[in-house]
Design an enzyme around this catalytic site. Structure first.
Site, PDB file in Angstrom:
ATOM      1  N   GLU A 157       0.866  -1.197  -0.323  1.00 34.37           N
ATOM      2  CA  GLU A 157       0.075  -0.349  -0.281  1.00 34.37           C
ATOM      3  C   GLU A 157       0.837   0.735   0.116  1.00 34.37           C
ATOM      4  O   GLU A 157       1.964   1.302   0.990  1.00 34.37           O
ATOM      5  CB  GLU A 157      -0.824  -0.114   1.258  1.00 34.37           C
ATOM      6  CG  GLU A 157      -1.823   0.785   1.154  1.00 34.37           C
ATOM      7  CD  GLU A 157      -2.788   1.479   2.090  1.00 34.37           C
ATOM      8  OE1 GLU A 157      -2.775   0.230   3.552  1.00 34.37           O
ATOM      9  OE2 GLU A 157      -4.287   1.967   1.996  1.00 34.37           O
ATOM     10  N   ALA A 290       2.374  -0.506  10.700  1.00 38.38           N
ATOM     11  CA  ALA A 290       1.824  -1.789  10.660  1.00 38.38           C
ATOM     12  C   ALA A 290       0.849  -1.937   9.501  1.00 38.38           C
ATOM     13  O   ALA A 290       0.372  -0.644   8.741  1.00 38.38           O
ATOM     14  CB  ALA A 290       0.500  -2.211  11.453  1.00 38.38           C
ATOM     15  N   MET A 291       0.373  -3.003   8.376  1.00 34.18           N
ATOM     16  CA  MET A 291      -0.230  -3.028   7.480  1.00 34.18           C
ATOM     17  C   MET A 291      -1.193  -4.083   7.375  1.00 34.18           C
ATOM     18  O   MET A 291      -1.313  -5.283   7.784  1.00 34.18           O
ATOM     19  CB  MET A 291       0.880  -3.239   6.099  1.00 34.18           C
ATOM     20  CG  MET A 291      -0.175  -3.643   4.735  1.00 34.18           C
ATOM     21  SD  MET A 291      -0.769  -1.815   4.643  1.00 34.18           S
ATOM     22  CE  MET A 291      -2.365  -2.626   3.389  1.00 34.18           C
ATOM     23  N   ASN A 293      -3.036  -6.205   5.338  1.00 40.79           N
ATOM     24  CA  ASN A 293      -2.991  -7.360   4.187  1.00 40.79           C
ATOM     25  C   ASN A 293      -3.770  -8.136   4.913  1.00 40.79           C
ATOM     26  O   ASN A 293      -3.577  -9.235   5.898  1.00 40.79           O
ATOM     27  CB  ASN A 293      -1.777  -7.573   3.983  1.00 40.79           C
ATOM     28  CG  ASN A 293      -0.109  -6.948   4.059  1.00 40.79           C
ATOM     29  OD1 ASN A 293      -0.677  -6.439   3.455  1.00 40.79           O
ATOM     30  ND2 ASN A 293       1.103  -6.971   5.278  1.00 40.79           N
ATOM     31  N   GLU A 326      -5.880  -2.479  12.671  1.00 37.29           N
ATOM     32  CA  GLU A 326      -5.963  -3.290  11.739  1.00 37.29           C
ATOM     33  C   GLU A 326      -6.652  -4.917  11.379  1.00 37.29           C
ATOM     34  O   GLU A 326      -7.317  -4.796  10.011  1.00 37.29           O
ATOM     35  CB  GLU A 326      -4.039  -4.192  11.909  1.00 37.29           C
ATOM     36  CG  GLU A 326      -3.444  -3.091  11.961  1.00 37.29           C
ATOM     37  CD  GLU A 326      -2.881  -2.375  10.903  1.00 37.29           C
ATOM     38  OE1 GLU A 326      -3.463  -2.339   9.966  1.00 37.29           O
ATOM     39  OE2 GLU A 326      -2.390  -1.041  10.973  1.00 37.29           O
ATOM     40  N   HIS A 329      -9.295  -3.564   9.411  1.00 38.40           N
ATOM     41  CA  HIS A 329      -9.159  -3.439   8.536  1.00 38.40           C
ATOM     42  C   HIS A 329      -9.685  -4.500   7.484  1.00 38.40           C
ATOM     43  O   HIS A 329     -10.133  -4.466   6.007  1.00 38.40           O
ATOM     44  CB  HIS A 329      -8.043  -3.340   7.970  1.00 38.40           C
ATOM     45  CG  HIS A 329      -7.719  -1.716   7.985  1.00 38.40           C
ATOM     46  ND1 HIS A 329      -8.500  -0.572   7.476  1.00 38.40           N
ATOM     47  CD2 HIS A 329      -6.967  -0.177   8.774  1.00 38.40           C
ATOM     48  CE1 HIS A 329      -7.719   0.620   7.409  1.00 38.40           C
ATOM     49  NE2 HIS A 329      -6.550   0.448   7.721  1.00 38.40           N
TER      50      HIS A 329
HETATM   51 ZN   LIG Z   1      -5.293   1.393   8.636  1.00 42.17          ZN
END
Ligand SMILES: [Zn+2]
Length: 885
Positions: A157, A290-291, A293, A326, A329
């Protein structure tokens, strides 16, 4: 995604402020983007073979595509990749028909294709970098042995999946992805889906992962290294925490939190989490945040791992909050994805709000919402919230929550405080206006209607409007499509009849275009329950009741995203009623009063008088708010004759709080006391409290012999104080400790301490460290900003950065690169620096940095302005207030 550095930027809006009209619901054909929409991918099978020693990889992929009409060429994204072979339905595409456009990051294949289904095959090579963009590597010291190791990870991202494999890299081009990798035999591979098959091949092993559901390309993930894991199956979902060898057990807290949070969301959203597993992966470098995925969330290591012997309460809270963010998300972003980057706030504002809500629900003693209302030391992950966003949103450089995004670089600059925190704040206000249950029902409708698809903001408002029967689209438009926010002015007549008027609230922004909002207003008489909330729909209105000489507090608990200014009579009544107000209401009065001072709507005495009249001395949020303001003033007054006297006054306000709390934890004390103790130690030492400084030095000496002698909650603070006043030998000792530890959290504490040194010679030595490889890249580059802020010598940090800009940017990720140079200027208050930055930007910075440069220019101007006002006003206050004598 959660960005890590405090160099968050506010982008400048180039919009003209026309009337607000609602955007359209999601429609694929009219969604913005660069790629033609006549050919769409349906399923990718990707195979990647990294060459870790050479920092390169080879790859191949088969993409099932659907041509919606006959086309002469196919356009997709690729960046920093070389195509070695391309075929369409088994037929080779000649090299002359393959065109890579580096600037546009596109791959164009001239190939006549009839409408219908086809199979595109590509072979390619690419690079493994250390900036946390695309496929990257991170080097680290192995736990227990200290041996240097390498781990692979990905960060896609906003627009970097195209660096690992050519793809339709825009969020509305959803497809299924199946990844296969070839990695060394002693490596463990992780991706979005569980491993389907593993077999030995020459040079290592081939790992094939399951196929994902339909999703956006930026949500792919691949990590590999010498890893350990802990797992637990809860219902249909296997939760996992994965870390480098020897560290997985420190994921126990994260694993438990993950299950609690996922169970809550399964119910809240009314749609069960659709993947068979949810892994949380700790990466010891590469990128700093942090992501989200899908099924494989990545975190900078210290954001996920909790070591009971070394980690502090702030680390624990940060871990819970970031997992909650996260994991939100996984629905909001992954299951339902924003159509285009102009709606990034839908992802980020929502996850910030939802993550905070669930953190507050399960951890009531953390005062999570209250903590978000107090600006804190930006090094502390959980603290930053609404106030930081409101401060930025009041400036000339703000932008609407929804903003047009044309290019890839602009997509990266959209990850800012407005997107995350104003978005969060607005949703909180809207939820309290519509009611918790109605709001949740609207979200359930939204998820059911749009799962495995994309949306615009309007789709969300429509769902909430249907659930509530209220005009949500109309209320929301001004908040998400206009910049800024209102101030509500309170005037009362002799009978206690209250008239309210609204206007735009600005700071350091003359002649701002006037704007109006529909404001969901809440209010209460101190000590009584709030009146039913009302919607302010015009410039002015009268409240229905008459209040005589009773006080009235607007914006109950500070849940609304607006400021309030009371007339003198109303303010006096409120001050007299302070003990009856809740702590969130008192903190709201403090933050509003300080904002009025910043905006030059009130003198500093309004704020200081309120501080002196507070009925308690040890409420964490109140003290944090005071420490934030005092810290700002203390830095502003550096090298002025008023500083010493100010410090003396500030100590008189804060020292009694510390004397009540004491150095040592008391058995059974609330967790917030530990936080307050640490904050007061740091604040008082910064204000030159000699006893506190001596106390920290003494404890550091004991700590060297016995690290357990300082409780983990206090360590970072005591070390920072020792670092700030360090001599060369102490600096050296801190550096040795930092080099030795394999705990990223401990390392961060030691290097932050080094960066705090106010001796310019030591600051210079700390800066040199940023160029070497003893820290993860994101932490190394952050060190420079840390020195600029803490050392009281921003000029030393800037001179250094200017000389080494190229090397520093080579380590900075895509989001950090735009504001790296400009961010370092925000610690100056000398107006001469404005011209210097503008000149540097012209010659040395890319056009994509322009928004961040404008923001920094505004910040320096603002600081210079406040400095002028505050130095005079503080002198007057200290002359007349008896306490300061
Ligand atoms: Zn976020």
């Amino acid at each position: 995604m959660r960005a890590s550095s405090f160099l968050f930027s506010f982008a400048v809006s180039l919009l003209t402020f026309t009337t607000v009209s609602a955007e359209k619901p999601f429609d694929f054909a009219s969604t913005p983007g660069k790629l033609p929409k006549n050919v769409v991918p349906e399923e990718y099978a990707i195979r990647i073979t990294p060459d870790i020693a050479k920092r390169t990889f080879t790859g191949s992929e088969t993409i099932k595509v659907n041509a919606r009409e006959a086309v002469k060429q196919i356009v997709l994204n690729a960046a920093d990749i070389k195509i070695t072979k391309a075929t369409m339905d088994g037929k080779a595409i000649p090299a002359s028909a393959i065109k890579l456009d580096e600037k546009e990051e596109t791959l164009t294949l001239a190939s006549e294709v009839a409408g219908g289904n086809h199979e595109l095959q590509l072979e390619f090579t690419g690079k493994i970098n250390q900036r946390g963009i695309g496929l990257y590597y991170a080097t680290y010291q192995e736990h227990g042995t200290g041996t240097k190791k390498t781990m692979l990870g990905t960060q896609f991202e906003a627009t970097d999946a195209r660096r690992m494999f050519p793809c339709w890299d825009e969020p509305s081009f959803r497809a299924r992805f199946q990844l296969t990798v070839v990695i060394p035999e002693n490596f463990v591979g992780v991706s979005n889906m569980p491993i389907e098959q593993e077999q030995k091949v020459t040079g290592g092993k081939e790992v094939r992962f399951g196929t994902t559901p339909s999703m956006a390309s930026y949500l792919n993930v691949f990590c590999a290294g010498e890893l350990d894991a802990i797992h637990n199956k809860n219902g249909d979902v296997t939760h996992g925490v994965i870390a480098t060898k020897g560290k997985a057990e420190m994921g126990r807290y994260a694993l438990e939190s993950s299950q609690q949070i996922l169970n809550y969301y399964n119910d809240y959203f009314g749609q069960p989490y659709p993947l068979p597993k949810l892994d949380h992966i700790a990466v010891p470098g590469g990128f700093g945040g942090a992501m989200e995925n899908w099924g494989g969330i990545t975190y900078f290591e210290s954001g996920l791992l909790f070591d009971p012997e070394r980690s502090s309460i702030q680390t624990r809270q940060g871990i819970y909050e970031v997992i909650a963010h996260e994991t939100a998300h996984q629905w909001f972003g992954d299951l339902v994805t924003m159509a285009w980057w102009d709606n990034l706030w839908l992802n980020e504002g929502f996850a910030s709000w939802m993550g905070t809500k669930v953190s507050a629900k399960f951890n009531p003693d953390w005062e999570v919402w209250l903590a978000k209302s107090v600006p804190r030391d930006p090094m502390r992950r959980p603290g930053i919230g609404k106030e930081a966003a409101m401060e930025g949103d009041a400036r000339s450089t703000t932008h609407p929550i929804q903003q047009p995004i044309k290019t890839e670089a602009e997509a990266n600059s959209a990850f800012d405080d407005i997107t995350y925190r104003k978005g969060m704040s607005f949703l909180r206000m809207l939820e309290s206006f519509l009611g918790e249950d109605v709001f949740r029902d609207g979200l359930r409708r939204y998820m059911a209607a749009h799962k495995f698809s994309n949306t615009t903001t309007t789709d969300l408002w429509n769902a909430l409007g249907e659930a509530s029967g209220k005009p949500v689209v109309e209320i929301a438009a001004a908040w998400t499509q206009q910049p800024g926010f209102p101030i509500v002015k309170v005037a009362r007549d002799a009978a206690g009849k209250i008239t309210l008027t609204q206007e735009r609230f600005t700071i350091h922004f003359d002649n701002a275009p006037p704007l109006e909002w529909k404001i969901p207003l809440t209010y209460a008489v101190p000590g009584e329950s709030p009146a039913p909330s009302v919607l302010m729909t015009s410039k002015s209105m009268e409240l229905p009741d008459t209040y005589g000489n009773r006080a009235l507090k607007l914006n109950v608990e500070g849940a609304g995203n607006y400021r309030v200014q009371y007339d003198e009579a109303s303010w006096k009544l409120l001050i007299a009623d302070l003990p009856k107000l809740s702590v969130p209401d008192r903190v709201n009065l403090m933050t509003d009063a300080w904002a009025l001072v910043q905006a030059n709507r009130a003198p500093l005495s309004l704020y200081l008088d309120l501080v002196e009249k507070l009925p308690t001395k040890t409420e964490l949020a109140e003290r944090e708010q005071i420490m934030h303001v005092f810290d700002f003033m203390n830095r502003l007054l550096a090298n002025t004759p008023q500083r010493e006297q100010f410090q003396k006054y500030a100590r008189l306000i804060l020292r009694p709080s510390f004397d009540e709390v004491g150095w040592d934890p008391k058995p059974g004390e609330p967790v917030k006391m530990a936080e307050l103790r640490g904050s007061l130690i740091k604040a008082l030492a910064d204000l030159d409290d000699k006893e506190i400084i001596a106390g920290c030095r003494e404890r550091f000496q004991k700590y060297l012999a016995d690290p357990k002698s300082i409780p983990p909650d206090l360590r970072s603070r005591v070390l920072a104080v020792v670092g700030r006043y360090a001599d060369e030998a102490t600096w050296q000792k801190l550096h040795e400790l930092g080099l030795k530890t394999t705990s990223i959290e401990e390392k961060t504490n030691y290097y932050n301490a080094l960066a705090s040194a106010i001796d310019p010679k030591l600051a210079a030595r700390t800066l040199e460290i940023s160029l070497g490889d003893e820290l993860p890249t994101s932490r190394a580059t952050y060190l420079v900003a840390r020195v600029a802020r803490e050392s009281e010598h921003p000029e030393v940090a800037w001179t250094f950065a200017k000389a080494h800009m190229k090397q520093l940017l080579a380590k900075t990720d895509a989001i950090g690169a735009n504001n790296y140079a400009a961010g370092l200027f925000t610690f100056f208050s000398d107006p001469a620096r404005i011209a210097e930055l503008e000149k540097f930007a012209k010659t040395d910075l890319p056009p994509t940095a322009a928004k961040d440069v404008a923001k920094a220019v505004d910040e320096v101007g603002f600081r210079a302005d406040v400095k002028l006002r505050v130095t005079t006003q503080i002198a007057t206050w200290l002359t007349y207030t008896p306490k300061a004598k």
